[in-house]
Design a protein around this motif. Sequence first.
Motif, PDB file in Angstrom:
ATOM      1  N   ALA A 166       0.824  -1.210   0.000  1.00 41.53           N
ATOM      2  CA  ALA A 166       0.000   0.000   0.000  1.00 41.53           C
ATOM      3  C   ALA A 166       0.856   1.257   0.000  1.00 41.53           C
ATOM      4  N   TYR A 167       2.101   1.113   0.461  1.00 38.45           N
ATOM      5  CA  TYR A 167       2.944   2.294   0.630  1.00 38.45           C
ATOM      6  C   TYR A 167       3.674   2.710  -0.645  1.00 38.45           C
ATOM      7  N   VAL A 168       3.281   2.120  -1.778  1.00 38.03           N
ATOM      8  CA  VAL A 168       3.738   2.697  -3.053  1.00 38.03           C
ATOM      9  C   VAL A 168       3.154   4.101  -3.188  1.00 38.03           C
ATOM     10  N   ALA A 169       2.178   4.419  -2.328  1.00 40.02           N
ATOM     11  CA  ALA A 169       1.581   5.757  -2.316  1.00 40.02           C
ATOM     12  C   ALA A 169       2.525   6.798  -1.733  1.00 40.02           C
ATOM     13  N   GLY A 170       3.643   6.354  -1.158  1.00 42.96           N
ATOM     14  CA  GLY A 170       4.577   7.301  -0.563  1.00 42.96           C
ATOM     15  C   GLY A 170       4.013   7.911   0.706  1.00 42.96           C
ATOM     16  N   LEU A 226      22.672   4.878  -2.373  1.00 46.26           N
ATOM     17  CA  LEU A 226      22.179   5.213  -3.709  1.00 46.26           C
ATOM     18  C   LEU A 226      20.681   4.930  -3.813  1.00 46.26           C
ATOM     19  N   GLY A 227      20.243   3.803  -3.251  1.00 46.18           N
ATOM     20  CA  GLY A 227      18.824   3.466  -3.286  1.00 46.18           C
ATOM     21  C   GLY A 227      17.971   4.510  -2.588  1.00 46.18           C
ATOM     22  N   LEU A 228      18.399   4.921  -1.397  1.00 51.83           N
ATOM     23  CA  LEU A 228      17.652   5.942  -0.654  1.00 51.83           C
ATOM     24  C   LEU A 228      17.642   7.277  -1.396  1.00 51.83           C
ATOM     25  N   LYS A 229      18.783   7.624  -1.969  1.00 50.17           N
ATOM     26  CA  LYS A 229      18.893   8.892  -2.689  1.00 50.17           C
ATOM     27  C   LYS A 229      17.950   8.918  -3.888  1.00 50.17           C
ATOM     28  N   ARG A 230      17.925   7.829  -4.654  1.00 49.47           N
ATOM     29  CA  ARG A 230      17.065   7.785  -5.837  1.00 49.47           C
ATOM     30  C   ARG A 230      15.585   7.759  -5.436  1.00 49.47           C
ATOM     31  N   PRO A 237       9.843   7.358   0.221  1.00 49.04           N
ATOM     32  CA  PRO A 237      10.656   7.488   1.433  1.00 49.04           C
ATOM     33  C   PRO A 237      11.813   6.507   1.553  1.00 49.04           C
ATOM     34  N   ASN A 238      11.744   5.372   0.859  1.00 44.09           N
ATOM     35  CA  ASN A 238      12.830   4.397   0.991  1.00 44.09           C
ATOM     36  C   ASN A 238      12.917   3.511  -0.252  1.00 44.09           C
ATOM     37  N   THR A 239      13.975   2.726  -0.294  1.00 42.44           N
ATOM     38  CA  THR A 239      14.265   1.894  -1.460  1.00 42.44           C
ATOM     39  C   THR A 239      13.198   0.828  -1.684  1.00 42.44           C
ATOM     40  N   TYR A 240      12.679   0.280  -0.597  1.00 42.27           N
ATOM     41  CA  TYR A 240      11.675  -0.784  -0.701  1.00 42.27           C
ATOM     42  C   TYR A 240      10.443  -0.330  -1.478  1.00 42.27           C
ATOM     43  N   VAL A 241       9.780   0.725  -1.018  1.00 42.45           N
ATOM     44  CA  VAL A 241       8.539   1.146  -1.670  1.00 42.45           C
ATOM     45  C   VAL A 241       8.807   1.735  -3.055  1.00 42.45           C
TER      46      VAL A 241
END
Length: 469
Positions: A166-170, A226-230, A237-241
Amino acid sequence: MIGEMDADSVVGYFRGKSILITGSTGFLGKVLVEKILRVQPDVKKLFLLIRAPDAESAKLRIQTEIIDREIFHVLKEKHGVRFNNFIEEKICPLVGDIIYENFGLDNAQLGELSKDIDVIVNGAATTNFFERYDVAFDVNVLGVKHICAFATKCPKLRMLLHVSTAYVAGEQEGIIPEKPILMGETIKVGTHLDIESELNLIKETMQELKASCSMEKAGRKTMKELGLKRARNFGWPNTYVFTKAMGEMMMELLPMDFPVVIIRPSIITSTFKEPLHGWMEGIKTIDSVVIGYAKQTLPFFLVDLDLIMDVTSSLRNPAPYAILWKSLFRYFNDNPPCTGRNGERVRLKKMRFFSSIMWFRLYMAFKYMLPLEMLRLVNIALCGVFSRVYNELSRKFRFMMQLSELYAPYTLFKGCFDDMNLDKLRMAMKKDNQNNNGAYYFDFDPKYIDWEDYFYSVHIPGVLKYTRD
């Protein structure tokens, strides 16, 4: 349009079907495998894609990481001495990995598998918020691409179900509608995402690390950052979502010759009623509070108690974080934990909650950062006598601040997930046949859940039973 259905028709759907399941060793995967085998023993075959060096190792992983778990106890009792034969007949291990084209299967295996599959359930994912960008991209993005490519080769395919989040919504606020994420769509205004460019960036960064002969630890740190930055560059908010959102975009590559379903779970908690009350694996986001309070090692937590805890849709029987805290306090007052060295019961301390990241940072600055700075100065004056102590405390402080940054988007989340599609499915289910005299259970309406009772009687005991050391 969803036609009317009942529990029998749901169970009947799986009769004679061959189902490919990825991510079966994960929590949701185990629940799915057990549920299908329990309610529909006439399912033809469950093909479980397992990362392993060979078939025997894959079979061993299935046995130790899936079949031997407590959640299968009801199924074992149901089949008795025939249980092992039943599992052997219904479960087929597949040695492979979704990060590879064709899952790493040879042409013969691929051909046989594609002819047999009726349903694909893609639950494989890396859920680490701070995962290496290359690892998360391989599993959560390219893995979906490979699943889609395989799906087009299955002539009998009736459905592809992809598990997202659900958190693909950011960090959106207000009512968040259920809608597909379009290719290239981002959350941050003025940005556009090109997945191919992200893949090239990963490859270039890996080549640079290799050329500079970077140590493994340094390379891991670089790829995580790099993941967090992108992710944050595009509004996630994070690489996972972020990578899960790109995975959903990959679903657009599919021709619509068969139904494609994307489900977006929110916060995952323990099983509600069946097959076991409160069964779970691993410590999820809110469970760290339960464990920390039980051990009296968590004096504070970053959460707004008035906000909705997304253990379900926020629009239907919402559960604020205050309910969790109330249940937690009541449970441990009624069942005081033994945390002393000699097993004595200790007096419970009240936990401090911070409803904003600003107040949390101020507290951490005065409570921890200021003393750390004083220790640093004393250490310099005494020629490094306290270097080891300072470095260790400093490391713990940085780790705590990093965790707060990663979890804040969830514990301070101000969005409400619309569940119109799920509501249509609920309405389509005939209420008079949800339980079928106890044979199976498909009532998924959160309106009938007493959240305080669930946390007090089911979830908290489950956390302590199944996850505590």
